[in-house]
Design an enzyme around this catalytic site. Structure first.
Site, short mmCIF file in Angstrom:
data_model
loop_
_atom_site.label_atom_id
_atom_site.label_comp_id
_atom_site.label_asym_id
_atom_site.label_seq_id
_atom_site.Cartn_x
_atom_site.Cartn_y
_atom_site.Cartn_z
N ASP A 93 0.85 -1.18 0.00
CA ASP A 93 0.00 0.00 0.00
C ASP A 93 0.89 1.24 0.00
O ASP A 93 2.10 1.14 0.17
CB ASP A 93 -0.99 -0.02 1.16
CG ASP A 93 -0.32 0.01 2.53
OD1 ASP A 93 0.88 0.29 2.60
OD2 ASP A 93 -1.01 -0.26 3.52
N ASP A 267 -7.77 -7.41 1.48
CA ASP A 267 -6.78 -7.57 2.55
C ASP A 267 -7.42 -7.10 3.84
O ASP A 267 -8.33 -6.25 3.82
CB ASP A 267 -5.53 -6.74 2.28
CG ASP A 267 -5.73 -5.28 2.68
OD1 ASP A 267 -5.31 -4.89 3.80
OD2 ASP A 267 -6.35 -4.52 1.90
#
Length: 376
Positions: A93, A267
């Site tokens: 990320d 996720d």
């Protein structure tokens, strides 16, 4: 595996898709759940275990890794795959969510965000270009654009400002990413809970012709119905030939319902965090091993599970480990939880291929509703 980054839809069932992402380090079967390896580790697990459970890809966190041990250090040591002994795909990320939620004294400008580390107070600057640079140093396979994720509830003007800034940052991230064969950069749809802002964000990102699209800014306390309403409006606005990633989601029920709306990737820290706090996910729903009802129970969590943690250890022993604060308790329950999540994803993929996702989802939900085994 493929020398380029490709996504293929192999089967459809309504809006749900069974697909495959291929890249040089491996193939990701979708819908996919990515275990969260925040600081280069999936907490309480060996990487070999994570792989054996059926994980094709894990997530690393740019914010945490840039602070400790540092992206340049990881690069000198061969990149995150070698550093963590995970030779398969990794998504990182951008660090944006953690900057907004963890960092102190942050200041957002057009150039980027300046923030003070929550670890040692050191001041850092994170621009879209620096976020992509860090993710490149980590050598991740899927890199996320830097975005601004505002805390909700927030005024519409503030949500709109952050969404528009995130779109401009997406353009800069795309330029900084350039052409990296076999890798991908994903854009992130923002807009809070405003459907019109979400539509504008999705439309603008779609014109950028990037390799994948994420839906961000959800799973932050809004009701599930709101999240699903946003997905109903957003997924059809994204290119059908690109993967769709719902960030930070979520519960098994969230996953079932989001897959049915066209989401391909997930996720969440939930299975690993729950495992460290005595909570097990099973086909019968959640089981709290802190409860005294388990203290004399010789039965396993799930006698039919393929996971040894669920099948071979008694509830009494797991209860003892949790109540005693033994590290093995967190390890076994995390193992169980990730095994359950990956088993659920395999079940979902098979149901889509068979054209019976809605029927299988109803069966799974009925078993959750029946609940755990009665106490002895």
């Amino acid at each position: 595996m493929s020398e380029t980054f490709t996504f293929r839809v192999l089967a459809e069932d309504g809006a749900a898709r069974r697909g495959e992402i291929s890249m040089p380090r491996g193939t990701v079967r979708t819908p996919a759940f990515m275990p969260v390896g925040t600081g280069g580790t999936v907490k309480a697990m060996y990487m070999d275990q994570v792989r054996a459970l059926g994980s094709d890809i894990i997530l690393g966190n740019t914010y945490h890794l840039m602070l400790r041990p540092g992206a340049e250090r990881v690069a000198r040591l061969g990149g995150l795959h070698d550093f963590a002994r995970w030779p398969y795909p990794i998504l990182t990320d951008s660090g944006g969510f953690q900057v907004m939620s963890l960092a102190a004294l942050r200041k957002v400008r057009e150039k980027g965000v300046t923030f003070r580390s929550h670890v040692d107070g050191q001041v850092f600057e994170m621009s879209p270009e620096r976020s992509i640079e860090i993710q490149g140093l980590l050598d991740s396979d899927i890199q996320m654009q830097l975005d601004e994720c505002v805390r909700l509830p927030a005024a519409r003007d503030e949500v709109e400002r952050a969404m528009e800034l995130s779109l401009r940052w997406a353009e800069r991230c795309k330029a900084a990413f350039g052409d990296q064969p076999g890798k991908a950069m994903f854009g992130i749809v923002q807009g809070g809970v405003d459907l019109r802002l979400r539509a504008r964000s999705a439309s603008a990102l779609s014109t950028m012709d990037i390799k994948g699209y994420a839906v961000g800014g959800l799973a932050v306390g809004e009701p599930q119905e709101t999240m699903l309403e946003i997905l109903d409006a957003t997924c059809p606005a994204l290119p059908a030939n690109k993967p769709r990633y719902l960030m930070g989601v979520g519960t098994p029920d969230d996953i079932l319902k989001s897959v049915a709306r066209g989401i391909d990737m997930f996720d969440c820290v939930m299975p690993t965090r729950a495992g460290r706090h005595g909570l097990a996910y099973t086909r019968r729903g959640k089981v709290n091993l802190k409860n005294a009802r388990h203290a004399d129970d010789p039965r396993p969590l799930d006698e039919e599970s393929d996971c040894a943690a669920a099948r071979d250890y008694s509830r009494a022993y797991l209860h003892h480990l949790v109540k005693s604060g033994e590290a093995l308790g967190a390890m076994l329950l995390t193992w169980n939880n990730l095994a359950y999540y990956q088993s659920l994803m395999a079940d979902i993929r098979a149901a889509i291929e068979a054209g019976r996702l809605s029927e299988r989802a109803a069966e799974i939900q009925d078993e959750w509703a029946r609940g755990d085994l009665p106490a002895l």
